[in-house]
Design a protein around this motif. Sequence first.
Motif, short mmCIF file in Angstrom:
data_model
loop_
_atom_site.label_atom_id
_atom_site.label_comp_id
_atom_site.label_asym_id
_atom_site.label_seq_id
_atom_site.Cartn_x
_atom_site.Cartn_y
_atom_site.Cartn_z
N ARG A 164 0.60 -1.23 0.06
CA ARG A 164 0.02 -0.09 0.02
C ARG A 164 0.73 1.38 -0.09
NH1 ARG A 164 -3.15 -2.72 4.10
NH2 ARG A 164 -2.10 -1.66 5.62
N ILE A 165 2.10 1.20 0.07
CA ILE A 165 3.01 2.33 0.34
C ILE A 165 2.83 3.09 -1.09
CG2 ILE A 165 4.96 1.41 -0.81
CD1 ILE A 165 5.01 3.72 2.08
N LYS A 166 2.80 2.79 -2.19
CA LYS A 166 2.89 3.73 -3.19
C LYS A 166 1.55 4.54 -3.37
CE LYS A 166 3.85 0.86 -6.70
NZ LYS A 166 4.25 0.52 -8.10
N LYS A 167 0.40 4.09 -2.99
CA LYS A 167 -0.79 4.67 -2.74
C LYS A 167 -0.69 5.79 -1.71
CE LYS A 167 -5.70 4.22 -1.43
NZ LYS A 167 -6.67 3.06 -1.07
N THR A 168 -0.30 5.20 -0.62
CA THR A 168 -0.30 6.07 0.61
C THR A 168 0.67 7.26 0.36
OG1 THR A 168 -0.66 4.57 2.38
CG2 THR A 168 0.63 6.59 3.01
N PHE A 197 14.21 10.75 2.35
CA PHE A 197 13.42 11.35 0.85
C PHE A 197 12.67 12.58 1.20
CE2 PHE A 197 12.96 6.51 0.24
CZ PHE A 197 13.78 6.52 -0.88
N SER A 198 12.36 13.27 0.02
CA SER A 198 11.25 14.12 -0.05
C SER A 198 9.89 13.07 -0.28
CB SER A 198 11.10 15.05 -1.17
OG SER A 198 11.18 14.65 -2.29
N VAL A 199 8.65 13.20 -0.09
CA VAL A 199 7.48 12.71 -0.61
C VAL A 199 7.87 12.17 -2.15
CG1 VAL A 199 5.18 12.16 -0.97
CG2 VAL A 199 5.96 13.39 1.14
N SER A 200 8.02 13.30 -2.90
CA SER A 200 8.01 12.70 -4.48
C SER A 200 9.39 11.88 -4.89
CB SER A 200 8.40 14.46 -5.12
OG SER A 200 9.38 14.92 -4.81
N GLU A 201 10.25 12.03 -4.06
CA GLU A 201 11.65 11.15 -4.35
C GLU A 201 11.37 9.83 -3.90
OE1 GLU A 201 15.06 14.58 -3.50
OE2 GLU A 201 14.55 13.42 -1.85
N GLU A 207 8.52 3.73 -7.72
CA GLU A 207 8.18 3.09 -8.93
C GLU A 207 9.17 2.32 -9.61
OE1 GLU A 207 5.39 3.38 -10.78
OE2 GLU A 207 4.33 4.37 -8.98
N ALA A 208 10.46 2.60 -9.22
CA ALA A 208 11.72 1.77 -9.78
C ALA A 208 12.12 0.48 -9.00
CB ALA A 208 12.90 2.79 -10.09
#
Length: 280
Positions: A164-168, A197-201, A207-208
């Motif tokens: 669920r981490i990507k959705k969160t 990280f930053s959230v975007s990072e 994703e990778a």
Amino acid sequence: MGKLYLVATPIGNLEDMTFRAVKCLKEVDLIACEDTRHSKILLDHYEINTGTTSYHEHNKYEKAEELVVKMKQGMNVAVITDAGTPGISDPGEELVKQALAAGIEVTSLPGPSAVITALSMCGLSSRRFVFEGFLPPDKKERKEALARISGDTRTLVIYEAPHRIKKTLKELMDNLGDRNIRICRELTKKFEEVMAFSVSEAMEYFEANEPKGEMVVIIEGLSKEAALAEEAGRWEQMSISEHVDFYMRQGMSEKDAMKAAAKDRNISKRDVYDALKVQK
């Protein structure tokens, strides 16, 4: 009557068990386990032969009643979770509640806790923090929780599963913005990792890279400057009359409500009084 012992167990490394915890689990009459099969690994490692019973999220109410009856009859019961401290974001909370209501003595044997372990090593402020556990699965409740914490200046801590981490992270970006975060995984284990990280990072990273392991996510609180700007924006959307009414509905006198509204808006109390006269 017997006694209830909340016994903290390792969150990964079996060597984190305390001497007192091992002694307690050997001496009590019964151990209530979140998952008896999972706990058997720990109990066998320390040669603990005490009888066990299953106590988990799906039977916590009726099983707590049974355990309270046993303790009222003189049995000493220990409760352990799959990992960490019972009663913290797990079903042990209900057993504690029922035991205390029945007049049973409850004590906690301190030990591992994922939230404290992660917070202590993350490098973000730990002076003031909010622990939210797992965000609610219900869509509406989840949205409300994110809205509630978005304006908090304290460090925020949540738990999350890898699937669920990507959705969160996307929800955090949408609701809290691109803040600094730490993602802690495999705590106390061989491949322990704290990722800054930053959230975007973090979104790009996952994703990778396939997310693995249960995670503790620590999010930097809203800066005081941003919080003040957000608060000011909220007041600007209200008329002065609505602003005063807001405080009066909370039980303030009109005089105190006017004073509070003036402070929020950085204007004089006389300005508030004059505006109310015009609006009337």
